[in-house]
Design an enzyme around this catalytic site. Structure first.
Site: not given
Length: 329
Positions: A295, A258, A263, A234
């Site tokens: 992600h 990622d 985001e 996260r």
């Protein structure tokens, strides 16, 4: 059960359609994120099916309850974006997908680690331009290096097993140590000790009030100057501004993420024709020793199949008033 899928992506639709039709559920898709303003779209539906960037705060949940929605089905493992106390008060059921494919995420973490360490991203761009120089592409053997794993749940455990194949020394930090991993040679230590000793650090823990900005200015100062940090968990685990400063000052050898703490309004959408106003993200992407993916760590055929099937099964359990092991509220 009649369900509406928010934050729907093209890559997942066929999997969800197959799983929902096989379970006898009716499904409709919306590309917009779910929040207080878009909750109106859930009118007439029994369940909302949501993802990581949907914001189910108290006001959103209250509106869903007013619209007679009964169920919030997360098609992901994390649930930090849902106010569970409010959901319980409003009589809303909340279910999730706790494990879809730990291999998908763990393998992506390894992909990022190896790409960053061996400068594959830089080499790829050079060769496409006809530049075959090796300057600046020197990496390090992963073999027998010390790897720190923060969080040893399903994904962290698989990552540990993968790194054992490199004959690495494995340090782990988790409030609930795994006896299986201990028997495999994983050493559980305090977080500070892990940060101080690790050559590569990979984050695999949930985002909670306790883990928010776990990687802070203080934590970064404890790391080896050549340490590399990988985050496929996260975004909020990492203090972005602190990481930028560490990269600028040479206190961190590389970063591969990622996920990103801001985001929600960026990832899963095409931003190529827009000016991205997030200065921190754009600053990160100027560093040659930073890799950002959008992600996608979970994005394998196996994971998408498991997510869809588990989500559909969760709705079936609730519809039949059966015990649902994936129920949070």
């Amino acid at each position: 059960m009649k369900a509406i899928v928010f934050s729907a992506r093209k890559d997942e639709k066929s999997y969800l359609i197959d799983a929902f039709e096989a379970s006898g559920h009716e499904v409709m898709f919306e590309e917009v994120h779910l929040n207080r303003k878009t909750a109106e779209l859930a009118a007439g539906f029994d369940a909302v099916v949501v993802f990581v960037n949907d914001q189910l705060d108290e006001s959103c949940l209250e509106r869903l309850a007013e619209l007679s929605v009964k169920t919030v089905a997360l098609r992901c493992a994390g649930y930090n974006n849902v106010n569970l106390d409010a959901a319980k008060r409003l009589g809303l059921s909340v279910v999730r997908v706790p494990a879809y494919s730990p291999y998908a995420v763990a393998e992506h973490a390894l992909t990022l680690l190896m790409t960053l360490n061996r400068h594959v991203h830089k080499a790829y761009n050079r060769v496409r331009e006809g530049n075959f120089l090796l300057d600046g592409l020197v990496g390090r053997d992963i073999h027998r290096k010390t790897v720190g794993v923060v969080g040893t749940g399903n994904i962290g455990s698989v990552f540990c097993q993968i790194m054992r194949g490199f004959d690495c020394r494995l340090l782990a930090y988790d409030p609930n140590p795994s006896q299986d991993l201990i028997e495999q040679g994983v050493e559980y230590v305090e977080l500070d000790s892990l940060l101080e000793q690790s050559d590569f650090i990979s984050l695999h823990c949930p985002l909670t009030a306790q883990t928010h900005h776990l990687i802070s200015e203080r934590a970064l100062a404890l790391m080896k100057p050549k340490a590399m940090l990988i985050n496929t968990s996260r975004g909020g685990l990492v203090d972005t501004k602190a990481v930028i400063n560490a990269l600028k000052q040479g206190g961190l050898s590389g970063l591969a993420i990622d996920v990103y703490e801001e985001e929600a309004d960026l990832f899963f959408e095409d931003q190529s024709n827009r000016v991205i106003a997030d200065d921190d993200l754009m600053r990160l992407m100027t560093f040659p020793n930073v890799i950002v993916t959008g992600h996608q760590a979970f994005l394998t055929e196996e994971a998408l199949t498991n997510i869809a099937q588990t989500t559909a099964n969760n709705l079936t359990c609730l519809e039949q008033n059966a015990s649902c092991e994936n129920q949070l509220v």
